[in-house]
Every structure is written in C-alpha cells, then in structure tokens.
Scaffold this motif. Structure first.
Motif, PDB file in Angstrom:
ATOM      1  N   THR A   1      20.574   7.768  44.477  1.00 16.40           N
ATOM      2  CA  THR A   1      20.583   7.170  43.155  1.00 16.40           C
ATOM      3  C   THR A   1      21.886   6.408  42.952  1.00 16.40           C
ATOM      4  O   THR A   1      22.929   6.809  43.460  1.00 16.40           O
ATOM      5  CB  THR A   1      20.430   8.237  42.048  1.00 16.40           C
ATOM      6  OG1 THR A   1      20.580   7.590  40.782  1.00 16.40           O
ATOM      7  CG2 THR A   1      21.461   9.337  42.166  1.00 16.40           C
TER       8      THR A   1
ATOM      9  N   ALA B   1      17.455  -5.988  34.728  1.00 15.94           N
ATOM     10  CA  ALA B   1      16.407  -6.257  35.719  1.00 15.94           C
ATOM     11  C   ALA B   1      15.035  -6.011  35.075  1.00 15.94           C
ATOM     12  O   ALA B   1      14.083  -6.774  35.288  1.00 15.94           O
ATOM     13  CB  ALA B   1      16.600  -5.371  36.939  1.00 15.94           C
TER      14      ALA B   1
ATOM     15  N   ASP C   1       9.999   2.840  38.697  1.00 15.04           N
ATOM     16  CA  ASP C   1      11.097   2.760  39.658  1.00 15.04           C
ATOM     17  C   ASP C   1      10.567   2.519  41.068  1.00 15.04           C
ATOM     18  O   ASP C   1       9.412   2.819  41.370  1.00 15.04           O
ATOM     19  CB  ASP C   1      11.911   4.054  39.658  1.00 15.04           C
ATOM     20  CG  ASP C   1      12.798   4.166  38.422  1.00 15.04           C
ATOM     21  OD1 ASP C   1      12.795   3.217  37.613  1.00 15.04           O
ATOM     22  OD2 ASP C   1      13.469   5.201  38.276  1.00 15.04           O
TER      23      ASP C   1
HETATM   24  N1  UDP Z   1      18.101  -0.149  39.767  1.00 20.52           N
HETATM   25  C1  UDP Z   1      18.279  -1.502  39.500  1.00 20.52           C
HETATM   26  N2  UDP Z   1      19.547  -1.969  39.303  1.00 20.52           N
HETATM   27  C2  UDP Z   1      20.644  -1.163  39.364  1.00 20.52           C
HETATM   28  C3  UDP Z   1      20.438   0.220  39.594  1.00 20.52           C
HETATM   29  C4  UDP Z   1      19.145   0.687  39.795  1.00 20.52           C
HETATM   30  O1  UDP Z   1      17.318  -2.275  39.447  1.00 20.52           O
HETATM   31  O2  UDP Z   1      21.755  -1.656  39.179  1.00 20.52           O
HETATM   32  C5  UDP Z   1      16.729   0.359  40.007  1.00 20.52           C
HETATM   33  C6  UDP Z   1      16.572   1.194  41.263  1.00 20.52           C
HETATM   34  O3  UDP Z   1      16.330   0.380  42.387  1.00 20.52           O
HETATM   35  C7  UDP Z   1      15.389   2.065  40.920  1.00 20.52           C
HETATM   36  C8  UDP Z   1      15.560   2.283  39.426  1.00 20.52           C
HETATM   37  O4  UDP Z   1      16.410   1.242  38.959  1.00 20.52           O
HETATM   38  O5  UDP Z   1      14.149   1.408  41.145  1.00 20.52           O
HETATM   39  C9  UDP Z   1      16.136   3.649  39.117  1.00 20.52           C
HETATM   40  O6  UDP Z   1      17.339   3.807  39.806  1.00 20.52           O
HETATM   41  P1  UDP Z   1      17.795   5.184  40.436  1.00 20.52           P
HETATM   42  O7  UDP Z   1      16.680   5.800  41.202  1.00 20.52           O
HETATM   43  O8  UDP Z   1      19.068   4.898  41.164  1.00 20.52           O
HETATM   44  O9  UDP Z   1      18.119   6.027  39.118  1.00 20.52           O
HETATM   45  P2  UDP Z   1      17.627   7.482  38.681  1.00 20.52           P
HETATM   46  O10 UDP Z   1      16.267   7.721  39.241  1.00 20.52           O
HETATM   47  O11 UDP Z   1      18.650   8.396  39.216  1.00 20.52           O
HETATM   48  O12 UDP Z   1      17.636   7.398  37.202  1.00 20.52           O
END
Ligand code: UDP
Ligand code: MG
Length: 344
Positions: free
Chosen positions: A209, A81, A98
């Motif tokens: 998450t 993405a 994010d």
């Molecule tokens: N995200 C994405 N595709 C996915 C998983 C996550 O685009 O398959 C995006 C999610 O929407 C967020 C960012 O990646 O904007 C970080 O994800 P998350 O907050 O779940 O991860 P963490 O903060 O725990 O690393």
C-alpha cells in the motif's frame, strides 16, 4: 463534454499507481466475472503517474476489452485520479474500485441490483478491521469522531472507495472541483439515496500500500480541515478556558503579594505556565495555518490533474501489426489518439 449516457453502459474506474503486479489480474477478473450481467462494462484505468509498467499492461487489453487507459502527467494522488476517471465516465452508472483486488468483484452484481432498485449511491462497508493495528483502528475512530463532530454531514466510518454512483451522482461529484479533496466526505455531502453493502476486504494481491502512516495522517488532516471546523472550535475553547483561568489566578497572586509580600519562589510555576501557553499558541497557530493553506491552495485554481494521453480501443487497433506487447513505454505515446494534454 457530456455525451449522451447509454443506459446499458456501466463504467468501472480503477485508479492505479505502480500496480504492475495487480492490474492484469484485476482486468481479467472483472471481465470474466461480469460477463453474465446484461450491461456493457467499460473500464477506465487511470494511471496516476506510475513509474512501472502499469499503463503498458493495462493498454495491452484495450484491443480485447473495452478498456481505456488514462495516463496522468505525474502522481496526483488517488483522490484526483478518481476524479479524472469520473470526468471521463459516460455510462448510466460508474463503479469505483482499487487495482489491488482488495475490493471483491463479486460485490458488483449486488451493487447493480441495489442501483436497479433505485439507489443512486451504493457503497461497500468494511465489516471488520481485522488485520489492522490497534493504533490504526484507534486513529481511524478518533478521526471520524472528530470530522463528524464539526461537519454538516455524517461521514460513515467503515465505508470504502468501492462504490457505484448513478449518472446524476457522478455529474454532481464532478461539479465539485475542490483541491483539498477528501472524496469520502464529498460522497456524504452529495446526499442522494444511498445503500450499503457489507464486505470483508481481501489482502492486497501484490505490492505494498502507498498509504503509509504519514500519508494517511495527511489525508486525515486534509479531510478534517476541509470538512470540519472542529479543530478551530477546540482551539477557541481551550484558549477561552486558559484565559478565564488566568483571571482568578492573577487576582489570587495580586492578593497574596499584598498580604504576604513578594516571594521569590514561584518562578517554576511561571516557567511552566509560559511554556504551556506558548505551546498551546503555537499548536493552534498551526491549526489556523492549515485552514489558510487550504484557502491558498483553492485560490490558485490549478486543475486537479493533467492528462498526458488516453489510450483507447481505437488507438490500440491502430497499432502496427506485429508490434510487440513488450514495447518500451514511449511506444504507448504512438497509440494515443490525441497527443495534446488535456487540462480538465
Ligand atoms: N492509488 C493511486 N494514486 C496514489 C496512491 C494510490 O491511484 O497516489 C491507487 C492504488 O493504485 C490503488 C488504490 O489507489 O488502486 C488504493 O491504494 P492502496 O491499495 O495503496 O491503499 P489502501 O488499500 O491501503 O487504502
Ligand atoms: Mg489497497
């Protein structure tokens, strides 16, 4: 594909997967806080196959703010993405962040200041990992120790995906099309003049998450095997040690048999040795298999992602007056400039 990069445009790429509880707040916060900076911020929301109203909500801002919503055909994962967003960025710099408001918008002016000083890559570094379990912290430390051992580059431990990339760095990153993609490693591989900005990550605004333990282990394993041959070297070393140890042991058994004759006890040792060795062999066959899987995936040359459609300000303006903001998701298709799926 490359259009001239206007020097005052800065893109912000937000990958979003089921972020309906966060995306509106994220967009509003961004445009409120960044108003005072002398740049035109253009937002690219990459909807990574969400099954909720993320794309719809983001698209509802397209008329008001410079927002483009790129919908992928399914969930391709955050790494892909991000790449989709970077491919569409056209500004003099691009910021990645994010959707869940864990990355404080307040840091962006600092990113910009560093960039103006001449740094081509500016990234945020988590100051503390408070709130993370001990297991996660230990696993993270072990992962970075392992990956940095066998990688040609140094991947910083606490760096996050909240960063600014200069146009040149964006172009370089987009030229790397590998599928087993570990973006944090790729940033390090790129080089460029880099600066760090420390920050304390906020709690997720809403939702959960998606990087649960299983997904993190998979990402870590991909990172390890796409950046480092450390697991292979460990396998060879252990194999060699066991083989070398077997020679004197075999000799010792031969001598003992000659001197004392055959003795029946000893089958237990043998069984243990067989189990241990076959276990080690299977484990390292698995490691080898992972590298072969990576080769397999890369050779197929599939695109990193597919775009279903892009909703931009023009498309939003073309909406019929009176069209409800709460229209069903199919209405978004009508707003699309080109219905053709773009394979990039
Ligand atoms: N995200 C994405 N595709 C996915 C998983 C996550 O685009 O398959 C995006 C999610 O929407 C967020 C960012 O990646 O904007 C970080 O994800 P998350 O907050 O779940 O991860 P963490 O903060 O725990 O690393
Ligand atoms: Mg998060």
């Amino acid at each position: 594909m490359e259009t001239a990069a206007p020097t005052n445009v800065v893109d912000i790429v937000i990958p979003a997967y089921n972020e309906e509880g966060n995306i509106a707040r994220a967009i509003e916060t961004l445009f409120e806080r960044l108003q005072s900076l002398p740049y035109r911020f253009e937002l690219i929301v990459v909807d990574d196959g969400s099954s909720d109203r993320t794309a719809e909500i983001a698209a509802s801002y397209a008329g008001r703010y410079p927002v483009r919503v790129v919908r992928l055909t399914r969930n391709f994962g955050k790494e892909n993405a991000l790449l989709a967003g970077l491919d569409l960025a056209r500004g003099a710099a691009t910021i990645l962040m994010d959707a869940d408001l864990q990355h404080p918008v307040e840091l962006i002016p600092e990113f910009i200041a560093r960039w103006e000083q001449g740094f081509e890559v500016v990234y945020a570094v988590k100051e503390s990992r408070q709130g993370e379990t001990l297991l996660k912290r230990l696993a993270t430390a072990a992962f970075y120790a392992g990956v940095n051992r066998g990688a040609d580059v140094d991947i910083p431990t606490n760096a996050v995906d909240f960063r600014l990339l200069d146009r040149a760095a964006v172009r370089a990153l987009c030229s790397i099309r590998e599928r087993v993609r570990f973006t944090k490693g790729l940033y390090a591989w790129l080089g460029f003049r880099t600066a760090e900005v420390p920050f304390v990550a906020a709690e997720r605004h809403a939702g959960k998450t998606t990087f649960n333990r299983g997904r993190l282990v998979r990402l870590g394993w991909d990172g390890l095997t796409s950046f480092s041959d450390f697991p292979l070297r460990v396998a060879s070393t252990i194999g060699a040690l066991v083989a070398f140890a077997a020679v004197p042991y075999g000799l010792w058994i031969a001598v003992r048999t000659l001197v004392y004759g055959v003795d029946v006890p000893g089958w237990a040792t043998l069984t243990v040795a067989v189990m241990l060795l076959s276990g080690v062999q299977l484990l390292f066959l698995g490691v080898l298999g992972q590298y072969i899987r990576n080769v397999f995936i890369e050779t197929k040359q599939r695109p990193n992602y597919l775009i279903r459609d892009i909703v931009d300000a023009d498309a939003a303006a073309a909406l019929q007056p009176g069209a409800s903001r709460d229209s069903p998701p199919t209405a978004a298709v009508a707003m699309v400039r080109s219905g053709r799926s773009a394979a990039v």
